[in-house]
Structures are given as C-alpha cells and as structure tokens.
Design a protein around this motif. Structure first.
Motif, PDB file in Angstrom:
ATOM      1  N   GLU C  22       0.831  -1.233  -0.008  1.00 23.06           N
ATOM      2  CA  GLU C  22       0.066  -0.087   0.063  1.00 23.06           C
ATOM      3  C   GLU C  22       0.865   1.204   0.128  1.00 23.06           C
ATOM      4  O   GLU C  22       0.517   2.449  -0.388  1.00 23.06           O
ATOM      5  CB  GLU C  22      -0.744   0.022   1.220  1.00 23.06           C
ATOM      6  CG  GLU C  22      -2.350  -1.086   1.239  1.00 23.06           C
ATOM      7  CD  GLU C  22      -2.913  -1.016   2.284  1.00 23.06           C
ATOM      8  OE1 GLU C  22      -2.830  -0.363   3.260  1.00 23.06           O
ATOM      9  OE2 GLU C  22      -3.893  -2.032   2.251  1.00 23.06           O
ATOM     10  N   ARG C  44      -1.436 -16.671  -2.646  1.00 23.17           N
ATOM     11  CA  ARG C  44      -2.821 -16.515  -2.753  1.00 23.17           C
ATOM     12  C   ARG C  44      -3.437 -15.206  -2.425  1.00 23.17           C
ATOM     13  O   ARG C  44      -4.182 -14.543  -3.396  1.00 23.17           O
ATOM     14  CB  ARG C  44      -3.394 -17.541  -2.021  1.00 23.17           C
ATOM     15  CG  ARG C  44      -4.896 -17.896  -2.388  1.00 23.17           C
ATOM     16  CD  ARG C  44      -5.691 -18.656  -1.156  1.00 23.17           C
ATOM     17  NE  ARG C  44      -6.024 -17.818  -0.172  1.00 23.17           N
ATOM     18  CZ  ARG C  44      -6.762 -16.871   0.129  1.00 23.17           C
ATOM     19  NH1 ARG C  44      -7.598 -16.499  -0.886  1.00 23.17           N
ATOM     20  NH2 ARG C  44      -6.741 -16.111   1.230  1.00 23.17           N
ATOM     21  N   PRO C  47      -1.188 -11.882  -5.407  1.00 26.84           N
ATOM     22  CA  PRO C  47      -0.609 -12.638  -6.755  1.00 26.84           C
ATOM     23  C   PRO C  47       0.539 -12.003  -7.473  1.00 26.84           C
ATOM     24  O   PRO C  47       0.457 -10.637  -7.120  1.00 26.84           O
ATOM     25  CB  PRO C  47      -1.940 -12.437  -7.755  1.00 26.84           C
ATOM     26  CG  PRO C  47      -3.225 -12.203  -6.645  1.00 26.84           C
ATOM     27  CD  PRO C  47      -2.451 -11.529  -5.203  1.00 26.84           C
ATOM     28  N   LEU C 154      -4.654 -13.248  26.908  1.00 27.87           N
ATOM     29  CA  LEU C 154      -4.307 -14.676  26.772  1.00 27.87           C
ATOM     30  C   LEU C 154      -3.574 -14.850  25.453  1.00 27.87           C
ATOM     31  O   LEU C 154      -4.282 -15.011  24.188  1.00 27.87           O
ATOM     32  CB  LEU C 154      -5.639 -15.584  26.592  1.00 27.87           C
ATOM     33  CG  LEU C 154      -5.613 -16.891  27.033  1.00 27.87           C
ATOM     34  CD1 LEU C 154      -4.990 -17.448  28.161  1.00 27.87           C
ATOM     35  CD2 LEU C 154      -6.857 -17.723  26.677  1.00 27.87           C
ATOM     36  N   GLY C 155      -2.409 -14.799  25.433  1.00 28.49           N
ATOM     37  CA  GLY C 155      -1.615 -14.354  24.098  1.00 28.49           C
ATOM     38  C   GLY C 155      -0.708 -15.803  23.687  1.00 28.49           C
ATOM     39  O   GLY C 155      -0.493 -16.767  24.534  1.00 28.49           O
ATOM     40  N   LEU C 156      -0.277 -15.635  22.407  1.00 32.96           N
ATOM     41  CA  LEU C 156       0.463 -16.647  22.138  1.00 32.96           C
ATOM     42  C   LEU C 156       2.136 -16.884  22.747  1.00 32.96           C
ATOM     43  O   LEU C 156       2.861 -15.874  22.875  1.00 32.96           O
ATOM     44  CB  LEU C 156       1.290 -16.289  20.404  1.00 32.96           C
ATOM     45  CG  LEU C 156       0.978 -17.325  19.607  1.00 32.96           C
ATOM     46  CD1 LEU C 156      -0.290 -17.922  19.582  1.00 32.96           C
ATOM     47  CD2 LEU C 156       1.114 -16.551  18.101  1.00 32.96           C
ATOM     48  N   PHE C 157       2.277 -17.921  23.569  1.00 40.78           N
ATOM     49  CA  PHE C 157       3.449 -18.047  24.073  1.00 40.78           C
ATOM     50  C   PHE C 157       4.652 -18.390  23.148  1.00 40.78           C
ATOM     51  O   PHE C 157       4.592 -18.684  21.888  1.00 40.78           O
ATOM     52  CB  PHE C 157       3.486 -19.393  24.986  1.00 40.78           C
ATOM     53  CG  PHE C 157       2.722 -19.486  26.222  1.00 40.78           C
ATOM     54  CD1 PHE C 157       1.591 -19.157  26.462  1.00 40.78           C
ATOM     55  CD2 PHE C 157       3.585 -19.848  27.474  1.00 40.78           C
ATOM     56  CE1 PHE C 157       1.242 -18.994  27.655  1.00 40.78           C
ATOM     57  CE2 PHE C 157       2.963 -19.827  28.670  1.00 40.78           C
ATOM     58  CZ  PHE C 157       1.530 -19.138  28.792  1.00 40.78           C
ATOM     59  N   HIS C 159       8.651 -19.376  22.478  1.00 42.64           N
ATOM     60  CA  HIS C 159       9.473 -20.334  22.909  1.00 42.64           C
ATOM     61  C   HIS C 159      11.110 -19.620  23.178  1.00 42.64           C
ATOM     62  O   HIS C 159      11.905 -20.486  23.793  1.00 42.64           O
ATOM     63  CB  HIS C 159       9.683 -21.595  22.024  1.00 42.64           C
ATOM     64  CG  HIS C 159       8.130 -22.179  21.936  1.00 42.64           C
ATOM     65  ND1 HIS C 159       7.594 -22.633  23.090  1.00 42.64           N
ATOM     66  CD2 HIS C 159       7.499 -22.174  20.911  1.00 42.64           C
ATOM     67  CE1 HIS C 159       6.500 -23.444  22.723  1.00 42.64           C
ATOM     68  NE2 HIS C 159       6.150 -23.049  21.213  1.00 42.64           N
ATOM     69  N   LEU C 221      -1.005 -14.879  30.146  1.00 46.31           N
ATOM     70  CA  LEU C 221      -1.938 -15.882  30.456  1.00 46.31           C
ATOM     71  C   LEU C 221      -2.800 -15.194  31.491  1.00 46.31           C
ATOM     72  O   LEU C 221      -3.411 -15.552  32.617  1.00 46.31           O
ATOM     73  CB  LEU C 221      -1.063 -16.932  31.547  1.00 46.31           C
ATOM     74  CG  LEU C 221      -1.649 -18.257  31.842  1.00 46.31           C
ATOM     75  CD1 LEU C 221      -2.223 -18.852  30.589  1.00 46.31           C
ATOM     76  CD2 LEU C 221      -0.815 -19.062  32.512  1.00 46.31           C
ATOM     77  N   VAL C 224      -7.932 -11.542  30.285  1.00 45.02           N
ATOM     78  CA  VAL C 224      -8.784 -10.415  29.784  1.00 45.02           C
ATOM     79  C   VAL C 224      -7.520  -9.677  29.191  1.00 45.02           C
ATOM     80  O   VAL C 224      -6.276  -9.815  29.625  1.00 45.02           O
ATOM     81  CB  VAL C 224      -9.472  -9.369  30.462  1.00 45.02           C
ATOM     82  CG1 VAL C 224     -10.915 -10.019  31.008  1.00 45.02           C
ATOM     83  CG2 VAL C 224      -8.600  -8.931  31.896  1.00 45.02           C
ATOM     84  N   MET C 226      -5.518  -6.123  28.418  1.00 38.07           N
ATOM     85  CA  MET C 226      -5.492  -4.876  28.775  1.00 38.07           C
ATOM     86  C   MET C 226      -4.073  -4.288  28.343  1.00 38.07           C
ATOM     87  O   MET C 226      -3.155  -5.123  27.935  1.00 38.07           O
ATOM     88  CB  MET C 226      -5.445  -4.775  30.308  1.00 38.07           C
ATOM     89  CG  MET C 226      -6.489  -5.321  31.195  1.00 38.07           C
ATOM     90  SD  MET C 226      -6.534  -4.955  32.664  1.00 38.07           S
ATOM     91  CE  MET C 226      -7.874  -5.879  33.605  1.00 38.07           C
ATOM     92  N   SER C 246     -12.277   5.164  20.660  1.00 36.63           N
ATOM     93  CA  SER C 246     -12.283   6.521  20.449  1.00 36.63           C
ATOM     94  C   SER C 246     -11.879   7.382  21.258  1.00 36.63           C
ATOM     95  O   SER C 246     -11.692   8.689  21.150  1.00 36.63           O
ATOM     96  CB  SER C 246     -13.650   6.941  19.593  1.00 36.63           C
ATOM     97  OG  SER C 246     -14.568   6.881  20.942  1.00 36.63           O
TER      98      SER C 246
END
Lengths: 338, 338, 338, 338
Positions: C22, C44, C47, C154-157, C159, C221, C224, C226, C246
C-alpha cells in the motif's frame, strides 16, 4: 430555623429527613406515616424526632412551618392542598399530582396564599445538570437538535402510576430545566406485563416548534441499570451518564457541516466534524441537600423556587398527554396550556 | 464454482468482493460501478477481476451465475429484477427494495424462476445472533416481554432513505430472526435536521399480539456509537452489545415473580429475582463470510435462504409503516399482509 | 520505488507485506519462509509476488533494496547482519536482537555501511503515542513522576524469549520515545508456569536519575486483554488505553499541591487538585503504514529513523537487565552504556 | 450487649461508630479523639454518645467492654496494648502495628489474657471476597498461577506509612484469606515524589513455594481510581473489580492446555482454551457490618476471628519485608517466621 414535618417515611423519606437535619436553616421536627414500624425506625435513626400516624395532626401542628409530602403520587394532591390551606409551605415529591387539573389547583392555592410550593425535581439540583444548563445557556451546543434519555433498571413497580410517571419524570424535569422551549405535542407507547398493573415499559416522543425532538425510554424490568442522556446540537453534543462516578458529563466537539452540492443545489453535501472531547470537573455536592437549602432560602426570602409548582404542572401535563397517547398506541396528543 | 458479479463498489462492495474471493465455492468475476476510480481501486486490490461501468453488461454476461446488488436502495429493485429476469441468482443489500410492492414483485419473480433471492441481513449470520436465537428457541427467556434496540453513531447520511431504513433495518432483521412472532402495528416518530433530507433521528415502536413490545432507536447524528439490544423475558433477559469485543451476549437470570396479594386478590405482590449472569463463548467467524457461504449452499442445493426475499419483504413492510407513522407524528399503522 | 523482501510470513508478515504494497514508495517483491504452506498463502493473497524457502536467496537477490526481518527473535541478528553485509537496508521486528552485544554489532555494521537500520517499534508511529510525545515535549505534564504500563492477554507463548521481551518491549519503545530520560537500573521479577519455557508473567521496575520511576506488567496468561499506560506528572496525568476505540488518550488536570505545614516546616501539607479531563481528537491512520513510509523516506533521503538501531539497542539493554534481575528475584541491575 | 469505645474519629471512625450502632449485639458508648471539633461532630450525628479527648480514660472506663483503634498506624501498638492490658477486647484498623515485633507482642498479650484481638481487614468480609474464597476452596481455578492486584487513586497521602502499608495491605489481606499458601520472599520497589514523605508509588512482588507469584501495585497519585485483582489458575481465572457495581467477580473459563510436542519432547505445544464467562450473583451486605458482627460473635462465644492478630502479623511481616526491599531497590527479602 424552619421547622419541617415529613409525611411518608418509605424509600425516600429517610433521605429527606436526613437532609433537613443536615441543612443549617431547617430542622426535621416530625414524621408521619401510617406504619408504626416505619415510625419506630425513624425514631431509632433520628432520636428526639416526633412521630405520628395521623398526617392531619402533622399538617395542623402549629410548630410546623413547612410540610414535605413523600407519599404515593395519588395522595400528593390532598396532602399538599391541606398543608397549603393550613398555611404551610410545601415541598412535594415528583410528580406534583396525578392530574394537571389538580396540579394547577395547587399552584393557584400556593399563589393565593403567598406560600412556597416546591417540587422535588432532585436532578435539577445536581452539579451535572447545572453544568449542562450552564453550557446550554451559553449556546455551547449551537442549535439544539434532539434530547434523548434512557432510564431503566430492575426497579420497584408502582401500583398507582406507570413507569413514565415514575421514572421519565426525572428526565422531563432535566429537559424542562436545560431547554428553553416547551414541547407542543406527545406521542407515547408502552405496555404492562403484569395484569392489572400500569405500564412498566414506556417510550415517549415529544415534539417542539421547529425540528427539535425529545424522547425518553423508561423501563422497570430491565436487566441492567442505565441513566443516560444524549443532547445533540449543531456545534457540540453532550452525553450525560449519571452512573459514571467521575465522568458524568462529556462534551463532544462533533457534528456535521452542510454545504450545497455543486452539482445539485437542492442536495446537501454533508461533512462530518470530529474534534476533542471534554469532561468538565464537577463539584461533589448532594443534590437533595442543594434542593433542601434552596427550599429554605425561598421561604426565608420569599423567592420562587427553580422547580416551583408551575414546573411541576408542566411535567404533569406532559405525562398526562403521554398516558393518553399510550391508550391510542402512539397517536399524537397536543399539549394545551389553558 | 459459482461465478459472481458485484454491482456497486462503494462502502460495502470491497467487503463483498473479498468474501466472495475467500469463499471456496464462489469466485468474484466482475465488478460494475459508474465511477472509474472505484473500478481502478477494485482492480488494484483484486488483480485479474473484470470491471465495467455498465451494470447491464454484468447482468447479461453469460459467465456470471449470480449477481450481488450493493447500490443505493432506490436502485435495488430495477437491478435485482433485471438479474432475475436474466436467470441469475441474486444477493441484495438490505433493505430489499424501497417499497413493499416492489419487494413482493421480486419475491414472485424469484419463485417463478426457481432462483435464489437472498437479502444481506448480515447480523443474522453473526455468532452472537445465532446464539441468541438458540437460547430463545430453547425458551431460555420464558415469555418474551420486550425487544429494545439502539443503533446510533455519527454516521453517513443517506439521501434516498431515512435512518430507520438505513440502520433500524439491522435490528428488524435480528428481531425477525430471533422472535417467533410478527409485529401487527407500528408507531414511529422522527425528524430531519437537514432541510430536504430524510429523517436522521428515528424511533419506532412495534406492537405484537399479546403484551410483547419492540422498539428501535436509530440516529445518524449521535456523538458516540452504540449498538445495544435488550431482550426481556419472564425468566431471563439478554443484553447484546455488538461493540463489546469479547462479551457481546450477556444472559441475566433476573426478573420479577408475581404472587397475588393476600390482602387484595386484584393486586399483585411483585418480587424481584436477581441471579447470576452468564456470557456464552462465541466462535470468531466473519458474519459476511457465513452469509456468502450460505448463499452458495442455497444455490448448489436449491435451498431457501434463512434471509430470503420473504424476510426482506417483511422488513420493508415494517419500514414502510414506520415512514407512514412518522408522517402523522406517531399514529398507529397496522401491518397488512396481503 | 524501493523493492522490499520480507523474511518470515507468520503472524505479522502478512501485515508487513500489505503495508509495503500500500505504501506508494515501496513494492513488496519477495517473501521468504521455510514453510511452503505459508508461501502458498502469500501468493494466494498477493498474486505476482515471488516466494522462496531460502532466505539467503532473498537477501542476495540483486533486485531487492531492503530486507524486512519478521522471524523469531533468536534469528534476527544473523538475518539482519547478512542483509546489511549484502548492502541492503534493514527493517527488523522488535526486539532488535537477543543480546545487547549483538544489537550493538548491527548498529555498527549499518553505520559503517551507511545503510538504514530501523526497528519496528510500531507503537511509536501511532497517532496516540505521537500526541503523547507532543504533550510531553510541551511540558504539559510538568515534572514526570511515573510511567506505568500493563500489557496482558491470553496470548501466544513464545519459545525463545520471555513475556517481557515479547510484550513489554512495546511499552519500553513508547517510554523511550516520550520520556527524555533513560533508565539507569532495573529490578524485575517473573515466573514460568510451563516447565522448560520462558517466563510468561513478568514485572519490571525501571529507575531513573531523580524520582522518576517506571514499571511494566506483562502477562501471556491473563483472562482479559489490557493495554493501558498511566503517566503521572506534577501538573497533569495521562491515561493511554490502546483498547479504547475513540478515547485512547485522556489528559487529566489532576495532581497534588504542596505547601509547607505552618506547624512543622519539615512536613508538607498536601492538597489535591481535580480539574477537567480532556480527550484530544486523533487522526485515524495505520501505525504500520506510517512506519513503512518513514522507512522509505529514510532510505530516500538518507535520514536516521526515529526508531533506529540505537533505539533498538537501548531497549535490548533494558530487557537484558530485566532477565538478569529476574534470575536473582528482583536484585537491581545497573544499565551500563559502554 | 457489648459496649464499645472508639478511639479516633477521623475518616473511618464515623463508619465504625455507625456500624457498632446498627449491630444488634453492640452499642457505641464512647468516642475519643484529640480534636474537639471531631467530637462535636460525633455528638451531632450520634446524640447521646459520650466523648472524650483522653483515650486513656476511654480505655480505662469500666463500662467499656471492647476498644476500637482507628488512629494513625504508628499509634496502634500503644493503644491496643493498653486496651488489652486493661482487659478489653480490641478491634484494630489495618495494619495491626508498624512493626512485626510489635504486632507479635499484641498477639501474645491477647492470647495470654484470652481476649479477642481482631484486625479490620474489611475486604475479607465482603460478599465478593467470600465468593472468591469459596471458589478457590472448591479448587475451581485448578493450580493457582498468579495473584495480581492494582489499587490506585488520587488518595490521601499518609505521613507515617508508605502507600503499600496504606493500600496494598487490603490486597494482602484478601490474598491471605483466599490463598492457602504464604509468601516466602518479597521484592519491592517504590518512590516518593514529596521530599521527606513516604513512598507514594509502590510495587511489590511476592514469591511462594512452587511457581505461584503475587504482585501488588499501589499508588496515591493516580488520575483514576482502580481496584482490580486478577487470579490466574490452570483451569479458570478470576477478575475481581471492586469498582463494578454489579459485576464485581467474573469467572473466566480460559487458560492453556499443554501437550508434549511430537517433534521435540522437551518442548510443549501450548494450546488455548476460551470458554464461557460467569458472574456469580452476590448478596448486598455491608462488609464492615459483617466484620462488626463477627467481632461481637467472637467475644460472645470465645472464638478466634477470621482476621485475628496472627493474620494481622502475617501482613505486617510482608509489609516490613517490602519496605526493606524498597530500600535496596528490589533485592529479595526472605520472610522469616520466627
């Protein structure tokens, strides 16, 4: 020191007594209620107060200067009239009476006797509503476009008045105070979910001269509590959320801008403005204490209260029209000021 | 693989094209729009798509199996009819048409030709609304008492339809899907704040057999965005707030309990119940993708869409009645199903 | 037109490619990822883009002017160094590298070769953070007292790095941008709840010269989400809540006022100020697009990016100190700038 | 009927007197305060109560059965000890004393004399905290991973204790009640922004056996009020927001699931669970009234209070360790239970 007698020691009565106790210019001298257990409770909480089951005795008592009427709506007229006729100043809970004819009669009686008749439109005495009026008097909103209010909760069902008379009356009192126009017609709808009881859900549109519109939604059977008013203007808009602890009034610099379309003079190009938002700081004072002090001041200095009998009458006229419109499922009812 | 042509590449068009691209059973083959810059934008974003300024060419194109109509409301009828007459399945943006007579005409044409006619009542395809319907089908709410919806924001003014046709139509589509009753009468009010433009604030009450009542408040000129529905029942109540990111549907175990008063058999003792609140987990899926797949499935398997032409027609009847009621400031308009 | 190759097409990669597409001054020419399915997905969606499983081929490709590194942290150094050594400008995801020694090595290499090295501290390019910096540069807050940030979900651990390296790095980047002081010491605590994995809960205090203090709480972990920062000053305070749609930045006219006690000159009388609150309007722009355009501009005009390698290095030093402090359960670790 | 004397009629004193008045098993007989205006206020509000400026007179008064200590922290020990030595039961505001040695001395004295010593850890007596304990006792959360609490506002600066002793003590009291483990070490940081005054911003990490971690953030100088606790477990998580009017406790069915990676037995595959959320209904009772009744019951039936001197001592040990850690900028301080 104004000596006050309070008739009705139910839900709101203890707040009234406490505020007349705390006001430096008044004293709570007597409480009347038909229920002995309520009187015992009043004496436990306010040792030394006189109590009676006979409201006439309170009204006639020579030591009482002013009478507070905090009973069911259908009894307001008789008690307030008796008190005025006994030469007492009167402070009545909202709404003033259960018909506009009776409300008008109280206004006349008070005027004829030069007594103070004040209706407890408590919200008018909150710092939030005072700030809103101040902004609107200063034309901060530009042309006022709409007034939209929601007042719902899982609340006490009333048996003698419907939910508009019980809850929407608060919104009407604020509207009456902050707008400088009066509604000219009403369309209302509502329904009862308990056989034989008044409407517990109600919607009420009010029309004004010009393109101002107002609407109130009141509900005793909502799962959540909401008390939120939107006031839209051409320059700014207000959100008043009475359940917010510290951000009750929000002023938005938002709206639309209009330009004739270059291609078609009859069609407008409507642009959008989105600017800052501002939350004015509000003092922390108890509205009912402000109201009580205002009542005392009006008695002392022979002033007309901000929420006088005439204001109470205006609201009863609107509520009466709403009830009439509900009965015909929304047909417009004109407000006739005789 | 169903080959789709999309007419109208304005606000919603790009979402439609993207979803027909992502759906495994469809391909977005062509876009029509009168504006060359919009077509350029479509080609930039979706390389290889065909474009045309001539909607008739798209409709007549032999390679197109289904036509999507995403243009201003007043053009829906002509485009959808032409597409049906050309033997194409049709997916129309809401509302289906600008009058109930025209909507009925489309329903007939599709039926006569055995073509799928689906209206894009997108909310019906959200996980939240599907969960609400599931709860209501299982009678979790008990008797349904009211349906109350607010949909307001500082939104795009439409020139050919008023705010109820533009915004309330979403609420009507949800209501149509989750309730098992149809409104029998409407009372509505509203006002325009821009000379010559349709109403930008609208209120709409719907009456049903029995004591169910529904109400929608729609506003293009609000300082804040709200999309909140309350559904009250005798056993439970729902709050659906579409702006909540993860707690869209709340189910409250709250209500009233009724007992005849021992003193007066005609008066009810009304008690209050307040229990737990529960937020069901909802899957994260895009509603429009669900709708697009449903459309493809209906074409493939000759099924009737959940939001078929008949559903679209029911909503147009309500909106038409609302417009008529607004013109008489709230007078009831009966819903006549011919 | 700057031709860009993106290494790593995982969670953030598609956003990077889209933004380089963009941006009018760049084109996304190539994507490298070890996973064939991710490359298929890239083709995909975009293209015409070239793909490879060999990052070295991308780096060495003569048609590529700039390399974007969006791989796991532990691979940043090798890839970025190789790209710089191949004479390419480099845009690296945060954090710059997994040790300060390696980060410093990248800074040197870029400087020696006169290449642009920019770290994707995306938040620095949000309208909200820019507004906060503007307010702080104008001393609107007075003396800055504290900077407190919470970033949990609750996020991606991850490694290869702990939660501070993954989440707190965002807060450190904002802090680095809006404060005009650097921390001089760190005390941190944290714990892992999965055997063998890095800490998933972390707390980090930063000390500065004077009485400014900063703290970040990060957690993978939490039930919610925040993302909230408080910045306290002697004159005003800011609440920055990135999840607000907003009202992201709120400026409070609140604080304390100090007067020596008349009775005891060593004791202060501390008064409270509570004034208005103000929400500045923010433009709606995508932060990553702002970052990408800034990168292109720095390449074109040989400028130093706002979030250059030096900024990236400062953050890695803090994170390294935090890890060291966690290992000793909170003992202070001084920040040594060699 | 237990006759109670209250020492200290400042911010909390009136609430204490009112609650001892309202409790059916106690009466508020006397108030002591050095300030004559506070005593006048007590008599105005509670006609008939005895007042004195001499706390020793109150303690020694033969008509007083129990003494309530609601004075600045540094005076708790002397007053409580004198009351115990005079044979009176004692109800002390939190924290119990300003050092663990003094707190331990009070515990011994009460035990030796068979008197009730209760600390006003009011939150332990709220319906919300009782519900949380009930859930945790029933192992609803699985293994407990962390306890994270924030308690901040623009609050009254204390001169004799820092913000952790003043605010975090509430969180420690809840933690002590709902967890079945005691912290073994503390790391804390904090800073004062007013010369010569105690820290007004504080952070405190507590370590336990195993991988449980706790953290409290307390701040007297925040622009907004927050009182929010997160408790994370392996099966469920709780958010306790004390400022919510009707949804104080939220129970989330969220977490992670662990599976050994098929490729690498030492690396875990970490999956996410996201299920329903549930808000248990809580009764509406005043916590302080519950505490006062519990105190009366313990006196009547010779029971040990839930928040006895030993609980008060445990909290003082933690606060003492926190102060020591703050002085060394976060270095771990072990909790030694002698």
């Amino acid at each position: 020191m104004i000596s006050v007698g309070v008739i009705g020691y139910g839900y709101w009565g203890p707040n009234l007594v406490r505020n007349f106790v705390e006001c430096p210019d008044t004293r709570a001298a007597m409480v009347a209620d038909r229920r002995a257990d309520r009187l015992a409770e009043a004496q436990r909480r306010f040792p030394g107060i006189d109590v009676t089951t006979d409201s006439a005795a309170l009204i006639e008592h020579p030591g009482i200067d002013a009478v507070v009427v905090a009973t069911p709506v259908s009894t307001h007229f008789d008690l307030a009239l008796a008190a005025l006729q006994a030469g007492k100043h009167v402070f009545v809970e909202k709404p003033l009476a259960h018909s506009s004819a009776l409300a008008a009669r109280l206004v006349e009686e008070a005027a004829a006797r030069n007594l103070v008749l004040m209706v407890d439109h408590t919200f008018v005495y909150t710092p939030a509503v005072r700030k809103i009026r101040e902004l609107m008097q200063a034309s901060e909103l530009g042309d006022v476009y709409y007034y939209d209010s929601v007042r719902i909760n899982l609340g006490l069902f009333q048996h003698d008045v419907n939910v508009l008379w019980d809850l929407a009356v608060h919104d009407l009192s604020v509207m009456d105070y902050v707008l400088d126009q009066q509604p000219i017609a009403v369309s209302a709808t509502g329904v009862s979910h308990v056989v034989g009881e008044p409407e517990n859900v109600g919607y009420m549109t009010m029309f004004f001269e010009g393109n101002l519109i107002a609407h109130v939604h009141a509900n005793w059977l909502a799962p959540v509590k909401m008390r939120r008013t939107l006031i839209g203007g051409s320059r700014r808009m207000i959100v008043f959320d009475d359940l917010e602890s510290s951000e009750k009034v929000k002023v938005y610099d938002r709206g639309i801008s209009l330009n004739p379309s270059p291609e078609d003079v009859q069609q407008m190009l409507i642009g959008y403005r989105a600017g800052d938002m501002w939350v004015p700081h509000l003092p922390v004072t108890e509205a009912l204490q402000n109201a009580v002090r205002h009542f005392a001041e009006c008695i002392d200095q022979s002033l007309t209260p901000t929420t006088d009998g005439a204001a109470g009458l205006r609201l009863v006229r609107l509520l009466e029209a709403a009830s009439e419109s509900i009965a015909s499922r929304g047909a417009t009812v004109e407000i006739v000021v005789s």
